[in-house]
Design an enzyme around this catalytic site. Structure first.
Site, short mmCIF file in Angstrom:
data_model
loop_
_atom_site.label_atom_id
_atom_site.label_comp_id
_atom_site.label_asym_id
_atom_site.label_seq_id
_atom_site.Cartn_x
_atom_site.Cartn_y
_atom_site.Cartn_z
CG ASP A 210 20.97 -0.13 9.21
OD1 ASP A 210 21.49 -0.84 10.10
OD2 ASP A 210 20.63 -0.59 8.10
CG HIS B 71 23.55 -7.35 4.44
ND1 HIS B 71 23.83 -6.23 3.70
CD2 HIS B 71 22.22 -7.29 4.68
CE1 HIS B 71 22.73 -5.53 3.51
NE2 HIS B 71 21.74 -6.15 4.09
CE LYS C 55 22.40 -3.58 7.73
NZ LYS C 55 22.03 -2.45 6.86
CE1 TYR D 290 20.93 -2.42 2.35
CE2 TYR D 290 21.07 -0.59 3.90
CZ TYR D 290 20.71 -1.89 3.62
OH TYR D 290 20.10 -2.65 4.59
P1 NAD Z 1 10.51 0.58 6.05
O1 NAD Z 1 9.64 -0.40 6.74
O2 NAD Z 1 11.29 1.55 6.83
O3 NAD Z 1 9.56 1.31 5.01
C1 NAD Z 1 10.02 2.36 4.21
C2 NAD Z 1 8.87 2.81 3.32
O4 NAD Z 1 7.72 3.11 4.10
C3 NAD Z 1 9.19 4.10 2.57
O5 NAD Z 1 9.82 3.82 1.34
C4 NAD Z 1 7.82 4.71 2.38
O6 NAD Z 1 7.20 4.15 1.26
C5 NAD Z 1 7.09 4.27 3.61
N1 NAD Z 1 7.08 5.28 4.69
C6 NAD Z 1 8.12 5.66 5.49
N2 NAD Z 1 7.70 6.57 6.39
C7 NAD Z 1 6.38 6.77 6.15
C8 NAD Z 1 5.40 7.60 6.74
N3 NAD Z 1 5.68 8.37 7.78
N4 NAD Z 1 4.14 7.56 6.24
C9 NAD Z 1 3.83 6.76 5.20
N5 NAD Z 1 4.71 5.94 4.59
C10 NAD Z 1 5.98 5.96 5.07
O7 NAD Z 1 11.42 -0.26 5.05
P2 NAD Z 1 12.95 -0.50 4.73
O8 NAD Z 1 13.60 0.68 4.15
O9 NAD Z 1 12.99 -1.75 3.96
O10 NAD Z 1 13.60 -0.79 6.16
C11 NAD Z 1 14.22 0.19 6.97
C12 NAD Z 1 15.71 -0.03 7.03
O11 NAD Z 1 16.01 -1.36 7.47
C13 NAD Z 1 16.41 0.03 5.67
O12 NAD Z 1 16.51 1.34 5.15
C14 NAD Z 1 17.71 -0.63 6.00
O13 NAD Z 1 18.55 0.27 6.69
C15 NAD Z 1 17.25 -1.77 6.91
N6 NAD Z 1 17.05 -3.03 6.16
C16 NAD Z 1 17.91 -4.05 6.42
C17 NAD Z 1 17.79 -5.26 5.75
C18 NAD Z 1 18.72 -6.38 6.06
O14 NAD Z 1 18.72 -7.40 5.36
N7 NAD Z 1 19.53 -6.27 7.09
C19 NAD Z 1 16.79 -5.42 4.78
C20 NAD Z 1 15.92 -4.37 4.53
C21 NAD Z 1 16.05 -3.18 5.25
#
Ligand code: NAD
Length: 277
Positions: free
Chosen positions: A46, A109, A76, A51
């Site tokens: 994704d 998005h 997106k 990004y």
């Molecule tokens: P997420 O909830 O996946 O959290 C990521 C963070 O959690 C990492 O940076 C790390 O600090 C921690 N983490 C990950 N794995 C871990 C583990 N096993 N143990 C401990 N800590 C851990 O947050 P995200 O990146 O904001 O969301 C995931 C994906 O969603 C994004 O990469 C993106 O592709 C999508 N997203 C979309 C939108 C949108 O507006 N459509 C907005 C935000 C994110």
């Protein structure tokens, strides 16, 4: 590892329920992170033009031994490109950066009700062109509330997905119910609340009892609720840990105990207020 389930979208296309998100991964780190994910078994990435790492996602896939058809790619539309002419250019840029002739899924998005005269319907109609051309195998939206989704009724395509913020502190059951009633699959972004939910005592106690980590418990909770998830990490051990959730099951009581942690607490912007800048 048991294999990752597919979900069938409302147009018949299959999407892996579990994938890898690359928001906030620096371009310099993206090839390594995506390569690690592909080696660990992830087959769904994704990304988004905003990004800034589409080219590196494409490079990692090209470097892998996988065929294009084995990896599900979502991107997106940028907030600055909702006007149809701009959207066409942005979509061309996305395909070029990814080095592919099609994306599996392309999303608006953000709805951006306060910009473009509030008209995301013409933007949606432009995505429908990409769908008809076969350059987007499925199209959908992100951060849409039910009142936004209702405005797309009567358009040719129903969004295949709505990608919204969901995690134990923001369960979004009203939007999820609306989507279920309208055959729109829900993708849960920030499934770990960007890490904020991992210290929760309830999550930790389920983790201890099941012999899994808090991240695995929360990701399993999403999967059992039926949402599509793609956690982000640049740490190889965590990338492998996060996908290792298909060999255990939470009880209905565990799922419920985590669901009631909801505090309607967003980590990201409110879709009704965000103007994309
Ligand atoms: P997420 O909830 O996946 O959290 C990521 C963070 O959690 C990492 O940076 C790390 O600090 C921690 N983490 C990950 N794995 C871990 C583990 N096993 N143990 C401990 N800590 C851990 O947050 P995200 O990146 O904001 O969301 C995931 C994906 O969603 C994004 O990469 C993106 O592709 C999508 N997203 C979309 C939108 C949108 O507006 N459509 C907005 C935000 C994110």
């Amino acid at each position: 590892m048991t294999s990752i389930p597919d979900i069938t979208l409302n147009n018949g296309q299959a999407i892996p329920q579990f994938g890898f998100g690359v928001f906030q991964i620096q371009p310099n780190d993206t090839v390594a992170a995506v390569s690690t994910a592909l080696e660990a078994g992830y087959r769904h990435i994704d990304t988004a033009e905003m990004y800034g790492n589409e080219a590196e996602v494409g490079e990692a896939i090209a470097r892998s031994a996988l065929d294009r058809g084995e990896v599900f790619i979502t991107s997106k539309l940028s907030n600055d490109a909702h006007e149809p002419g701009e959207a066409r250019q942005a979509f061309d840029r996305t395909l070029k950066a990814l080095g592919t002739e099609y994306v599996d899924l392309f999303l608006i998005h953000w709805p951006l009700s306060a910009r473009y005269g509030g008209d995301f319907v013409q933007t949606w109609q432009t995505l429908e062109e990409f769908y008809r051309e076969g350059r987007a195998r499925s199209i959908g939206v992100s951060n849409f509330q039910p009142h936004h989704l209702r405005r797309l009724h009567g358009e040719t395509q129903i969004p295949a997905v709505n990608q919204i913020e969901v995690h134990p502190y923001l369960t979004q059951d009203d939007v999820r119910t609306f989507c279920a009633e309208h055959q729109i699959a829900v993708e849960a972004w920030s499934p770990l609340g960007q890490g904020s939910v991992l210290g929760d005592p309830v999550v930790r106690s389920v983790a201890e009892r099941t012999g899994k980590t808090p991240a695995q418990v929360v990701l399993r909770w999403h999967v059992q609720r039926g949402d599509i998830v793609f956690p982000k990490s640049v740490t190889p051990d965590r990338i492998r840990e996060n996908i290792d959730i298909f060999d255990f099951e939470l009880s209905a009581a565990d799922v419920e105990d985590i669901t009631v942690l909801n505090k309607n607490e967003r980590t990201g912007p409110d879709p009704d207020k965000f103007d994309g800048r």
